[in-house]
Design a protein around this motif. Structure first.
Motif, mmCIF file in Angstrom:
data_model
loop_
_atom_site.group_PDB
_atom_site.id
_atom_site.type_symbol
_atom_site.label_atom_id
_atom_site.label_comp_id
_atom_site.label_asym_id
_atom_site.label_seq_id
_atom_site.Cartn_x
_atom_site.Cartn_y
_atom_site.Cartn_z
ATOM 1 N N LEU A 183 0.640 -1.266 -0.270
ATOM 2 C CA LEU A 183 -0.073 0.032 0.557
ATOM 3 C C LEU A 183 0.925 1.095 0.172
ATOM 4 N N ASP B 20 4.104 1.042 -1.054
ATOM 5 C CA ASP B 20 4.590 1.542 -2.754
ATOM 6 C C ASP B 20 3.934 1.783 -3.029
ATOM 7 N N GLY B 21 2.332 1.660 -3.602
ATOM 8 C CA GLY B 21 1.153 2.138 -4.211
ATOM 9 C C GLY B 21 1.073 3.519 -3.803
ATOM 10 N N SER B 22 0.826 3.875 -3.222
ATOM 11 C CA SER B 22 0.796 5.268 -2.816
ATOM 12 C C SER B 22 2.491 5.969 -3.318
ATOM 13 N N LEU B 23 3.106 5.365 -2.620
ATOM 14 C CA LEU B 23 4.162 6.674 -2.913
ATOM 15 C C LEU B 23 4.764 6.463 -4.828
ATOM 16 N N GLY B 24 4.336 5.182 -5.399
ATOM 17 C CA GLY B 24 4.321 5.279 -6.880
ATOM 18 C C GLY B 24 3.775 6.468 -7.615
#
Lengths: 271, 493
Positions: free
Chosen positions: B375, B377-381
């Motif tokens: 989650l 990573d998803g947001s940072l990505g």
């Protein structure tokens, strides 16, 4: 005769791809995790509006290279990147570059579908919201609808936009994640084994989607499946033990690779 | 034979059984372990269990049953005029017989002869370190001797029975060993049963606590009507003066409950933001080196006894607030009159808040760390900053768990006693000024149960009513916390 024919086609394809300009240029890229070196001076360029597949056996550094392209490696403790990577003309490791802005331009889709525990609508509007891409409710509705359409998910979810994204099936979740990435209007989309957690039907849908996205976006995809690389990509790069072995047009790569190691890997002799 | 020696013998038989059992199994296996259903060790354990467990059970049952039997036999031999007396007198007589019996066991044969000859029993036994309240009556000495005899017989019978059961069990189990005998399944089911027993002990203890409190509380409510307790606004449990006999106090719960909730709320006001911020820093920003150093340090706070926090409040924080308020008042009005008292809701809440910080931060830290990395990573990505990721993805995902953690912390705040005694005083008052002293339910429980007590007056029994009220409140809080945590747990699975 036959041989000549093939060679001619090959050359034509080669020329066709060679005219495409570079979107990202990686020069002497090395990555260290603490003392351990994971990538050795990789020189790999990503062509615009092209699907580039990164293949190679496990632990060869293909995911590591992918994550250098939007600096996701920054989130890992004691990871260090050397060399130079440019996006258009900008050095993305320049201290003046805002990593947040970079990731808005270079989006990412992960191995396991990772929708936020929010509604489908909020999942897609998350990126536009943090980047201020829309202000009114209508603008958000517009972005959400068009992103979901681009991800081929609109017809399946348009009646339940406010139900949790985690309630979708695995393949739908992954397409939701693609919609989420598309909603920020990135220039490049990185995909880290996007189909490894999906069944064959969901995989086919995602691959079809990748095909369509190619017209508007530059796509880099890491995959373990050689067939998938052959199906979706125009360019393929083969990694082995942290080195870039070969980078070529996909057609040539799978029929007549330059490097023996590529040949062996494709034939299933190692990996 | 003493109990410990007997236990040792049983253990030795068990070990011998284990060794013999595994030997026999090995012999049966004939060098090929696939001939056996289970590994040889399981056969050994099977014999060992049969040697020890039934023997120990016999010992336990005997040690409960035999004293009861002996007791009733001795009482049955009391002279008729003693049997006619009250139960309390009979108990006294039996206690004295027990003391004499112990003394007789210690006495030398000459001394026993002297006692039989009508010597001064009290003096002789006092020389053995067994004091008697009174000169015993003649029947008591006879009864004491009988008691000793019966005890000796019982001990001997017990030894024989236990050893027989141990050896018998071992032999039976040993003989049942065969190649296809399912020793592993049997041994594992014994282990399973012991696991079940262990886990039910805690549950039964809780039930026992509730019942013991409930019976006393019901006793209280027969003397003071429930509505006067639950809705009374005055706490004034006057101890009945000698001879007045009346239940003249007032037992209003409201002032105490208000104090409890008020002080708890002030404590949470300090603990929750600080603890949560600390947890977010620890989980999301701190480097692994700093984290490995700071997290245990923060948790050390949780290990400090609350009375020490009480000292801190009494000696440092309370006077500091008082002086600070005096200075502030002086600057504002020119009159150096402190408006915060040394013992106040604020002091107690503040110090209790400090005590609770590690609970909030440690629990929340675990919950935040449990949010899947994907989650993040998803947001940072997507180009979110760390802070946006925390605010918009991680905290919402972790919120149910954090709320649960906060509720559990709140139930701790409600149960806290020592800090309140020292920092907020013992005055049960109904008011809303945080700078004045107040007190809590727990403090009053301690108050009502200290000193010489008779468990028949409402002044004492009210403690149980307070206790069960508090128990119900914290129980509800905990159940609600568990409910919230459960309900939202699947969110990111």
């Amino acid at each position: 005769m036959n041989m000549m024919n093939e060679a001619a086609i090959e050359k034509a394809v080669d020329q066709k791809m060679n005219t495409v300009p570079y979107k990202m240029i990686g020069k002497d890229v090395s990555v260290y995790y603490g003392e351990k070196r994971a990538l050795f001076d990789v020189n790999l360029n990503i062509r615009e509006n092209t699907v580039t597949a990164l293949i190679g056996p496990s632990g060869c550094g293909k995911s590591t290279f992918l994550r250098t392209l939007n600096r996701m490696n920054d989130t890992i403790d004691n990871c260090r990147v050397t060399g130079k990577i440019t996006l258009d003309a900008d050095d993305i490791y320049d201290p003046n570059i805002d990593v947040v802005e970079l990731r808005a331009r270079v989006g990412m889709v992960f191995q396991k579908p990772n929708p936020f525990p929010k509604s489908i609508y909020e999942n897609v509007s998350y990126g536009p919201r943090i980047h201020g891409l829309a202000r009114t409710r209508a603008e958000f509705d517009e972005i959400v609808a068009s992103s979901l359409q681009k991800a081929g998910l609109w017809n399946e979810v348009k009646d339940r936009l406010h139900e949790p994204g985690t309630g979708l099936s695995g393949g739908q979740q992954q397409r939701l994640c693609i919609a989420r990435a598309v909603a920020v209007s990135p220039e490049v989309i990185l995909m880290d084994e996007p189909c490894s957690a999906l069944d064959p039907i969901a995989t086919a849908k995602v691959e079809e989607l990748i095909h369509e996205l190619r017209t508007n976006y530059t796509i880099v995809i890491v995959t373990h499946s050689m067939q998938q690389a052959a199906r979706v990509s125009q360019r393929t790069a083969m990694f082995h033990l942290g080195n870039l072995v070969e980078e070529n047009d996909t057609d040539k790569m799978f029929t007549n690779p330059d490097d023996q190691r590529t040949q062996d890997y494709i034939m299933g002799r190692f990996g | 034979m003493s109990t410990s020696l007997l236990l040792l013998l049983v253990a030795i038989i068990g070990v011998i059984g284990y060794v013999a059992g595994s030997r026999r199994a090995s012999v049966l296996a004939n060098g090929k372990s696939s001939n056996l259903h289970s590994r040889p060790g399981y056969y050994g354990a099977y014999v060992g269990i049969w040697a020890t467990l039934p023997a120990i059970l016999v010992m336990v049952v005997w040690n409960i049953a035999a004293p009861t039997y002996i007791n009733s036999t001795v009482r049955g031999e009391f002279p008729a005029e003693v049997q006619a007396e009250s139960a309390a007198t009979q108990n006294l007589a039996y206690g004295m017989i027990g003391a004499i019996a112990r003394g007789l066991n210690l006495a030398t044969p000459e001394e026993v002869a002297a006692i039989d000859a009508g010597g001064d029993v009290r003096a002789i036994l006092a020389g053995k370190g067994v004091p008697l309240a009174d000169q015993p009556q003649p029947y008591m000495i006879a009864a004491a001797k009988h008691l000793n005899e019966m005890n000796a017989t019982s001990a001997m019978l017990l030894s024989v029975a236990v050893l027989l059961v141990a050896v018998g069990g071992a032999l039976l189990a040993y003989r049942s060993i065969a190649a296809r005998f399912r020793a592993r399944n049997r041994v594992e089911s014994v282990i399973l049963v012991s696991l079940i027993v262990a886990s039910s002990i805690a549950i039964f203890t809780t039930v026992g606590i509730v019942f013991s409190m409930a019976s006393e509380a019901i006793h209280f409510f027969t003397m003071v009507p429930a509505h006067e307790f639950f809705f009374g606004t005055v706490w004034d449990p006057r101890f009945a003066a000698a001879g007045s006999g009346g239940t003249s106090g007032q037992f209003g719960l409201i002032p105490l409950l208000l104090g409890t909730l008020y002080i708890g709320a002030v404590a949470m006001l300090f603990a929750v933001p600080i603890g949560l911020f600390a947890a977010i820093y620890m989980a999301e920003y701190a480097g692994s080196k700093f984290r490995s150093l700071a997290k245990p340090l923060l948790e050390v706070l949780a290990g400090i006894p609350t009375i020490v926090y009480g000292f801190f409040a009494l000696v440092t924080v309370g006077p500091f607030f008082r002086d600070l308020s005096a200075q502030m008042a002086g600057l504002a009005t020119g009159n150096y009159q402190s408006f915060i008292q040394a013992q106040s809701v604020l002091t107690a809440g503040f110090v209790m808040g400090i005590m609770l910080i590690p609970y909030v931060s440690s629990l929340s830290d675990d919950i935040i760390t449990a949010v899947p990395r994907s989650l993040r990573d998803g947001s940072l990505g997507l180009g979110a900053t760390r802070s946006e990721t925390i605010k918009k993805v991680i905290l919402p995902a972790a919120l149910p768990g954090i709320v649960g953690a906060i509720l559990m912390t709140a139930s701790r705040a409600i149960g806290e006693t020592m800090i309140v005694v020292l920092a907020a005083g013992v005055a049960a008052r109904m008011q809303l000024n945080p700078f004045e002293p107040m007190t809590t339910v727990t403090v009053k429980i301690v108050n009502q149960l200290t000193g010489d007590l008779e468990f028949t007056s409402p002044q004492t029994l009210v403690a149980f009513a307070l206790g069960i009220t508090l128990f119900v409140i914290t129980l509800c809080l905990n159940i609600y916390a568990l409910f919230i945590v459960r309900k939202y747990r699947e969110q990111y699975e």
